[in-house]
Design a protein around this motif. Structure first.
Motif, PDB file in Angstrom:
ATOM      1  N   LYS A  74       3.202   8.162  -4.609  1.00 16.03           N
ATOM      2  CA  LYS A  74       1.972   7.172  -4.204  1.00 16.03           C
ATOM      3  C   LYS A  74       1.936   6.328  -3.348  1.00 16.03           C
ATOM      4  O   LYS A  74       3.420   6.137  -3.347  1.00 16.03           O
ATOM      5  CB  LYS A  74       1.973   6.449  -5.891  1.00 16.03           C
ATOM      6  CG  LYS A  74       1.270   5.124  -5.907  1.00 16.03           C
ATOM      7  CD  LYS A  74       1.274   4.761  -7.285  1.00 16.03           C
ATOM      8  CE  LYS A  74       0.453   3.493  -8.111  1.00 16.03           C
ATOM      9  NZ  LYS A  74       1.226   2.721  -9.067  1.00 16.03           N
ATOM     10  N   TRP A 113      -4.899  -9.135  -6.040  1.00 10.55           N
ATOM     11  CA  TRP A 113      -5.115  -7.669  -6.798  1.00 10.55           C
ATOM     12  C   TRP A 113      -3.109  -6.639  -6.733  1.00 10.55           C
ATOM     13  O   TRP A 113      -3.038  -7.343  -6.145  1.00 10.55           O
ATOM     14  CB  TRP A 113      -5.937  -6.614  -5.918  1.00 10.55           C
ATOM     15  CG  TRP A 113      -7.263  -7.195  -6.362  1.00 10.55           C
ATOM     16  CD1 TRP A 113      -8.334  -6.168  -6.652  1.00 10.55           C
ATOM     17  CD2 TRP A 113      -7.965  -7.940  -5.267  1.00 10.55           C
ATOM     18  NE1 TRP A 113      -9.776  -6.728  -6.340  1.00 10.55           N
ATOM     19  CE2 TRP A 113      -9.066  -8.262  -5.613  1.00 10.55           C
ATOM     20  CE3 TRP A 113      -7.353  -9.289  -4.489  1.00 10.55           C
ATOM     21  CZ2 TRP A 113     -10.334  -9.085  -4.727  1.00 10.55           C
ATOM     22  CZ3 TRP A 113      -8.749 -10.135  -3.395  1.00 10.55           C
ATOM     23  CH2 TRP A 113     -10.539 -10.457  -4.167  1.00 10.55           C
ATOM     24  N   GLU A 128      -1.321  -2.946  -7.248  1.00 15.59           N
ATOM     25  CA  GLU A 128      -1.269  -1.474  -7.044  1.00 15.59           C
ATOM     26  C   GLU A 128      -2.159  -1.182  -7.873  1.00 15.59           C
ATOM     27  O   GLU A 128      -2.942   0.495  -7.929  1.00 15.59           O
ATOM     28  CB  GLU A 128      -0.380  -1.033  -6.629  1.00 15.59           C
ATOM     29  CG  GLU A 128       1.023  -0.586  -7.955  1.00 15.59           C
ATOM     30  CD  GLU A 128       1.836  -0.748  -7.784  1.00 15.59           C
ATOM     31  OE1 GLU A 128       2.345   0.853  -7.601  1.00 15.59           O
ATOM     32  OE2 GLU A 128       2.927  -1.351  -7.096  1.00 15.59           O
ATOM     33  N   TYR A 129      -2.833  -1.494  -9.334  1.00  7.05           N
ATOM     34  CA  TYR A 129      -2.728  -0.773 -10.806  1.00  7.05           C
ATOM     35  C   TYR A 129      -4.438  -0.789 -10.469  1.00  7.05           C
ATOM     36  O   TYR A 129      -5.514  -0.272 -10.963  1.00  7.05           O
ATOM     37  CB  TYR A 129      -2.420  -1.182 -11.848  1.00  7.05           C
ATOM     38  CG  TYR A 129      -0.848  -1.052 -11.220  1.00  7.05           C
ATOM     39  CD1 TYR A 129      -0.227   0.018 -11.587  1.00  7.05           C
ATOM     40  CD2 TYR A 129       0.215  -1.683 -11.550  1.00  7.05           C
ATOM     41  CE1 TYR A 129       1.017   0.810 -11.688  1.00  7.05           C
ATOM     42  CE2 TYR A 129       1.879  -1.155 -11.384  1.00  7.05           C
ATOM     43  CZ  TYR A 129       1.844   0.016 -11.628  1.00  7.05           C
ATOM     44  OH  TYR A 129       3.359  -0.150 -11.585  1.00  7.05           O
ATOM     45  N   ASP A 130      -5.064  -1.799 -10.052  1.00  7.55           N
ATOM     46  CA  ASP A 130      -6.638  -2.371  -9.637  1.00  7.55           C
ATOM     47  C   ASP A 130      -7.050  -0.829  -9.070  1.00  7.55           C
ATOM     48  O   ASP A 130      -6.602  -0.554  -7.993  1.00  7.55           O
ATOM     49  CB  ASP A 130      -6.658  -3.856  -9.274  1.00  7.55           C
ATOM     50  CG  ASP A 130      -6.522  -4.655  -9.799  1.00  7.55           C
ATOM     51  OD1 ASP A 130      -6.121  -5.048 -11.172  1.00  7.55           O
ATOM     52  OD2 ASP A 130      -5.636  -5.927  -9.459  1.00  7.55           O
ATOM     53  N   SER A 131      -8.462  -0.707  -9.058  1.00  7.72           N
ATOM     54  CA  SER A 131      -9.000   0.283  -8.731  1.00  7.72           C
ATOM     55  C   SER A 131      -9.305   0.168  -7.061  1.00  7.72           C
ATOM     56  O   SER A 131      -8.822  -1.017  -6.442  1.00  7.72           O
ATOM     57  CB  SER A 131     -10.641  -0.041  -9.048  1.00  7.72           C
ATOM     58  OG  SER A 131     -11.497   1.403  -8.359  1.00  7.72           O
ATOM     59  N   GLY A 132      -8.785   1.329  -6.838  1.00 11.64           N
ATOM     60  CA  GLY A 132      -9.069   1.564  -5.069  1.00 11.64           C
ATOM     61  C   GLY A 132      -8.380   0.462  -4.307  1.00 11.64           C
ATOM     62  O   GLY A 132      -7.834   0.504  -2.756  1.00 11.64           O
ATOM     63  N   ARG A 137      -3.280   5.400  -3.872  1.00 13.30           N
ATOM     64  CA  ARG A 137      -4.061   6.535  -4.854  1.00 13.30           C
ATOM     65  C   ARG A 137      -2.737   7.370  -5.021  1.00 13.30           C
ATOM     66  O   ARG A 137      -1.350   7.029  -4.379  1.00 13.30           O
ATOM     67  CB  ARG A 137      -4.003   7.404  -4.426  1.00 13.30           C
ATOM     68  CG  ARG A 137      -3.745   7.729  -2.901  1.00 13.30           C
ATOM     69  CD  ARG A 137      -4.162   8.621  -1.310  1.00 13.30           C
ATOM     70  NE  ARG A 137      -5.156  10.563  -2.511  1.00 13.30           N
ATOM     71  CZ  ARG A 137      -4.800  11.150  -1.343  1.00 13.30           C
ATOM     72  NH1 ARG A 137      -5.375  11.435  -0.899  1.00 13.30           N
ATOM     73  NH2 ARG A 137      -4.896  12.417  -2.167  1.00 13.30           N
ATOM     74  N   TYR A 191      -3.721   7.710   2.443  1.00  8.58           N
ATOM     75  CA  TYR A 191      -4.727   6.415   2.236  1.00  8.58           C
ATOM     76  C   TYR A 191      -4.970   4.744   2.279  1.00  8.58           C
ATOM     77  O   TYR A 191      -4.240   3.808   3.201  1.00  8.58           O
ATOM     78  CB  TYR A 191      -4.434   5.867   0.577  1.00  8.58           C
ATOM     79  CG  TYR A 191      -5.338   5.079  -0.516  1.00  8.58           C
ATOM     80  CD1 TYR A 191      -6.237   5.424  -0.385  1.00  8.58           C
ATOM     81  CD2 TYR A 191      -5.154   4.233  -0.827  1.00  8.58           C
ATOM     82  CE1 TYR A 191      -7.178   5.785  -1.760  1.00  8.58           C
ATOM     83  CE2 TYR A 191      -6.196   2.953  -1.353  1.00  8.58           C
ATOM     84  CZ  TYR A 191      -7.357   4.236  -1.855  1.00  8.58           C
ATOM     85  OH  TYR A 191      -8.065   3.233  -2.689  1.00  8.58           O
ATOM     86  N   ASN A 218      -8.299   2.233   2.318  1.00  8.71           N
ATOM     87  CA  ASN A 218      -9.953   1.204   1.770  1.00  8.71           C
ATOM     88  C   ASN A 218      -9.943   0.141   1.984  1.00  8.71           C
ATOM     89  O   ASN A 218      -9.092  -0.809   2.963  1.00  8.71           O
ATOM     90  CB  ASN A 218      -9.034   1.269   0.090  1.00  8.71           C
ATOM     91  CG  ASN A 218     -10.868   1.459  -0.803  1.00  8.71           C
ATOM     92  OD1 ASN A 218     -12.102   1.373  -0.103  1.00  8.71           O
ATOM     93  ND2 ASN A 218     -10.617   0.956  -2.351  1.00  8.71           N
ATOM     94  N   ILE A 228     -11.627  -3.912   0.334  1.00  4.65           N
ATOM     95  CA  ILE A 228     -11.442  -4.661  -0.924  1.00  4.65           C
ATOM     96  C   ILE A 228     -12.284  -5.733  -0.264  1.00  4.65           C
ATOM     97  O   ILE A 228     -12.085  -6.290   1.035  1.00  4.65           O
ATOM     98  CB  ILE A 228     -10.065  -5.121  -1.650  1.00  4.65           C
ATOM     99  CG1 ILE A 228      -9.586  -3.793  -1.946  1.00  4.65           C
ATOM    100  CG2 ILE A 228     -10.576  -5.732  -3.169  1.00  4.65           C
ATOM    101  CD1 ILE A 228     -10.157  -3.056  -2.965  1.00  4.65           C
TER     102      ILE A 228
END
Length: 134
Positions: free
Chosen positions: A59, A79, A81-85, A88, A94, A96, A98
């Motif tokens: 992860k 936020w 690590e379990y929130d969307s986006g 991975r 990875y 992204n 936010i």
């Protein structure tokens, strides 16, 4: 070669070896590279993160984002690590962005922590930013 040259060359080689050993000791077992940036936009703030593991990780991604209005100790938004986006599984890298809403002229403190983990452990890096809403 003269003895002085040999001694100087030997000393230089030993010095370079010691420098490389200390640099390797400071390297992360989990994270090979990362980037974190926070950019104010019109009416919102972008929090960008990217993390590259030292191979495929169980992860990796962004562990947490905390947004404070400067002067407050309680986060306005957060936020994990379990929130969307945010993260991975089973990947080598990875990244992204936010976004959160901001008010013009309001100063925000944003604390971002990235991470990577596998069976050998977990490693993280944090950065704190101060931005003013636009």
């Amino acid at each position: 070669m003269t003895r002085k040259r040999i001694a100087a060359l030997f000393t230089a080689v030993i010095f370079m070896f010691l420098m490389s050993v200390s640099a390797m000791a400071r390297a992360s077992d989990q994270i090979s590279a990362y980037a974190i940036d926070v950019t104010p936009l019109s009416g919102e703030v972008e929090v960008y993160f990217y993390v590259s593991g030292t191979g495929v990780k169980d992860k990796l991604g962004c562990e947490s984002i905390y947004v404070y209005e400067v002067g407050n100790v309680i986060p306005e938004e957060s936020w994990d690590e379990y929130d969307s986006g945010m993260a991975r599984r089973n990947g080598a890298a990875y990244g992204n962005s936010i976004y959160f809403d901001s008010e013009k002229g309001v100063e925000y403190k944003v604390v971002v922590t990235i991470f990577a983990e596998d069976d050998d452990g977990r490693d993280s890096r944090s950065k704190t930013f101060y931005v003013t809403g636009e």
